[in-house]
Design an enzyme around this catalytic site. Sequence first.
Site, PDB file in Angstrom:
ATOM      1  N   SER A  10     -35.772   1.528  -8.574  1.00 16.95           N
ATOM      2  CA  SER A  10     -35.447   0.144  -8.949  1.00 16.95           C
ATOM      3  C   SER A  10     -35.486   0.019 -10.460  1.00 16.95           C
ATOM      4  O   SER A  10     -36.531   0.257 -11.080  1.00 16.95           O
ATOM      5  CB  SER A  10     -36.456  -0.823  -8.338  1.00 16.95           C
ATOM      6  OG  SER A  10     -36.310  -2.086  -8.977  1.00 16.95           O
ATOM      7  N   HIS A  35     -31.153   1.125  -7.411  1.00 17.37           N
ATOM      8  CA  HIS A  35     -31.532  -0.146  -6.781  1.00 17.37           C
ATOM      9  C   HIS A  35     -31.602  -1.234  -7.851  1.00 17.37           C
ATOM     10  O   HIS A  35     -32.307  -1.102  -8.860  1.00 17.37           O
ATOM     11  CB  HIS A  35     -32.888   0.014  -6.097  1.00 17.37           C
ATOM     12  CG  HIS A  35     -33.317  -1.159  -5.276  1.00 17.37           C
ATOM     13  ND1 HIS A  35     -32.872  -1.377  -3.988  1.00 17.37           N
ATOM     14  CD2 HIS A  35     -34.158  -2.181  -5.561  1.00 17.37           C
ATOM     15  CE1 HIS A  35     -33.429  -2.480  -3.513  1.00 17.37           C
ATOM     16  NE2 HIS A  35     -34.211  -3.003  -4.452  1.00 17.37           N
ATOM     17  N   ASP A  37     -32.434  -5.183  -8.547  1.00 15.88           N
ATOM     18  CA  ASP A  37     -33.123  -6.362  -8.011  1.00 15.88           C
ATOM     19  C   ASP A  37     -32.621  -7.619  -8.711  1.00 15.88           C
ATOM     20  O   ASP A  37     -32.854  -7.812  -9.899  1.00 15.88           O
ATOM     21  CB  ASP A  37     -34.636  -6.211  -8.211  1.00 15.88           C
ATOM     22  CG  ASP A  37     -35.228  -5.231  -7.216  1.00 15.88           C
ATOM     23  OD1 ASP A  37     -34.993  -5.413  -6.007  1.00 15.88           O
ATOM     24  OD2 ASP A  37     -35.902  -4.283  -7.642  1.00 15.88           O
ATOM     25  N   MET A  39     -32.814 -11.610  -8.969  1.00 14.52           N
ATOM     26  CA  MET A  39     -33.738 -12.709  -8.655  1.00 14.52           C
ATOM     27  C   MET A  39     -33.313 -13.970  -9.394  1.00 14.52           C
ATOM     28  O   MET A  39     -32.846 -13.889 -10.533  1.00 14.52           O
ATOM     29  CB  MET A  39     -35.155 -12.328  -9.094  1.00 14.52           C
ATOM     30  CG  MET A  39     -35.622 -10.996  -8.520  1.00 14.52           C
ATOM     31  SD  MET A  39     -37.343 -10.696  -8.928  1.00 14.52           S
ATOM     32  CE  MET A  39     -37.539  -9.017  -8.295  1.00 14.52           C
ATOM     33  N   HIS A  68     -29.894  -5.661  -4.355  1.00 16.48           N
ATOM     34  CA  HIS A  68     -30.812  -6.442  -3.510  1.00 16.48           C
ATOM     35  C   HIS A  68     -30.805  -7.874  -4.021  1.00 16.48           C
ATOM     36  O   HIS A  68     -31.354  -8.169  -5.089  1.00 16.48           O
ATOM     37  CB  HIS A  68     -32.202  -5.783  -3.611  1.00 16.48           C
ATOM     38  CG  HIS A  68     -33.277  -6.468  -2.848  1.00 16.48           C
ATOM     39  ND1 HIS A  68     -34.610  -6.157  -3.002  1.00 16.48           N
ATOM     40  CD2 HIS A  68     -33.232  -7.439  -1.892  1.00 16.48           C
ATOM     41  CE1 HIS A  68     -35.331  -6.917  -2.205  1.00 16.48           C
ATOM     42  NE2 HIS A  68     -34.527  -7.707  -1.525  1.00 16.48           N
ATOM     43  N   MET A  70     -31.975 -11.457  -4.112  1.00 13.85           N
ATOM     44  CA  MET A  70     -33.065 -12.382  -3.774  1.00 13.85           C
ATOM     45  C   MET A  70     -32.699 -13.725  -4.390  1.00 13.85           C
ATOM     46  O   MET A  70     -33.361 -14.214  -5.322  1.00 13.85           O
ATOM     47  CB  MET A  70     -34.388 -11.829  -4.333  1.00 13.85           C
ATOM     48  CG  MET A  70     -34.872 -10.594  -3.577  1.00 13.85           C
ATOM     49  SD  MET A  70     -36.109  -9.625  -4.484  1.00 13.85           S
ATOM     50  CE  MET A  70     -35.038  -8.599  -5.472  1.00 13.85           C
ATOM     51  N   MET A 139     -39.261  -5.271   3.342  1.00 13.02           N
ATOM     52  CA  MET A 139     -40.074  -5.578   2.160  1.00 13.02           C
ATOM     53  C   MET A 139     -41.530  -5.266   2.490  1.00 13.02           C
ATOM     54  O   MET A 139     -42.105  -5.855   3.411  1.00 13.02           O
ATOM     55  CB  MET A 139     -39.944  -7.050   1.769  1.00 13.02           C
ATOM     56  CG  MET A 139     -38.623  -7.452   1.140  1.00 13.02           C
ATOM     57  SD  MET A 139     -38.069  -6.432  -0.247  1.00 13.02           S
ATOM     58  CE  MET A 139     -39.443  -6.602  -1.386  1.00 13.02           C
ATOM     59  N   ASP A 181     -39.148  -1.215   0.529  1.00  9.34           N
ATOM     60  CA  ASP A 181     -39.157  -1.673  -0.866  1.00  9.34           C
ATOM     61  C   ASP A 181     -40.475  -2.360  -1.197  1.00  9.34           C
ATOM     62  O   ASP A 181     -40.799  -3.400  -0.611  1.00  9.34           O
ATOM     63  CB  ASP A 181     -37.980  -2.640  -1.055  1.00  9.34           C
ATOM     64  CG  ASP A 181     -37.773  -3.101  -2.485  1.00  9.34           C
ATOM     65  OD1 ASP A 181     -38.538  -2.698  -3.369  1.00  9.34           O
ATOM     66  OD2 ASP A 181     -36.816  -3.877  -2.696  1.00  9.34           O
TER      67      ASP A 181
HETATM   68  C1  DX5 Z   1     -39.593  -6.622  -5.494  1.00  8.59           C
HETATM   69  C2  DX5 Z   1     -38.370  -5.732  -5.633  1.00  8.59           C
HETATM   70  C3  DX5 Z   1     -38.675  -4.286  -5.662  1.00  8.59           C
HETATM   71  C4  DX5 Z   1     -39.570  -3.869  -6.784  1.00  8.59           C
HETATM   72  C5  DX5 Z   1     -40.301  -2.635  -6.390  1.00  8.59           C
HETATM   73  O1  DX5 Z   1     -39.181  -7.923  -5.284  1.00  8.59           O
HETATM   74  O2  DX5 Z   1     -37.481  -5.959  -4.548  1.00  8.59           O
HETATM   75  O3  DX5 Z   1     -37.489  -3.512  -5.640  1.00  8.59           O
HETATM   76  O4  DX5 Z   1     -38.885  -3.626  -7.974  1.00  8.59           O
HETATM   77  O5  DX5 Z   1     -41.190  -2.324  -7.408  1.00  8.59           O
HETATM   78  P1  DX5 Z   1     -42.420  -1.328  -7.188  1.00  8.59           P
HETATM   79  O6  DX5 Z   1     -41.862  -0.031  -6.740  1.00  8.59           O
HETATM   80  O7  DX5 Z   1     -43.020  -1.295  -8.550  1.00  8.59           O
HETATM   81  O8  DX5 Z   1     -43.311  -1.976  -6.156  1.00  8.59           O
HETATM   82 ZN    ZN Z   2     -35.659  -4.582  -4.285  1.00  6.62          ZN
END
Ligand code: DX5
Ligand code: ZN
Length: 225
Positions: A10, A35, A37, A39, A68, A70, A139, A181
């Site tokens: 990620s 990956h 993320d 948000m 991903h 969110m 998750m 994840d």
């Molecule tokens: C959290 C994200 C993850 C996050 C994982 O909301 O979806 O992808 O970046 O990070 P680590 O591996 O540090 O838990």
């Molecule tokens: Zn993620």
Amino acid sequence: MQQALRIAPSILSADFARLGEEVRAIDAAGADYIHVDVMDGHFVPNLTIGPMVVKALRPHSAKPFDVHLMIAPVDPYIAAFAEAGADILTVHPESGPHLHRTLQLIKAQGKKAGVSLNPATPVEVVDPVLEELDLILVMSVNPGFGGQSFLPSSLRKIEALRRRIDAHVAAGGRPIDLEVDGGINVETARACREAGADLLVAGTSSFAGGPEAYAGNIRRLRGGD
Ligand code: DX5
Ligand code: ZN
């Protein structure tokens, strides 16, 4: 059946001032997917990146971009992320009133479709939409931030979803990747693998130690020395 283990670093844990270089470095270090993320400060309590950044990063790697989402609502942004270069678009069922319609929107863009289950979202959510899915993302933390601790209750969900996917494939359905994840390190990676996962997202543990460490980090997540 469970497929070969793949690692999706990620970029949330990368150096955002040097994101293009970071994507090139993690690709060269053996990442299977990149990956991303996304948000929105509303569906989750953090703000990250949008389609413009995905488009800017696209020339830096030929690996699949595992995006991903969110964000809520999600439907108005599907086309923009597809056009920016996403290969897989994963959504949360809570992101809109019509999960099936959202998955159809992703398919209409010619992209792979995933659904992501928060820690409190039951596995049964996937049952009516298995035909539409290329990926299920469990998750193992509450979404919003990197660096959180793995929730052990996720392992039971991974096992339950492994059984569902295997039954689906045995009945003639297409294979579905089972991705996990949040809080993935060498120990939790092994536990997820044993529970039936075939794709692991890792932010903190992929990008720890700077570019010279990336290849070793990924190798250890795969179970190597
Ligand atoms: C959290 C994200 C993850 C996050 C994982 O909301 O979806 O992808 O970046 O990070 P680590 O591996 O540090 O838990
Ligand atoms: Zn993620």
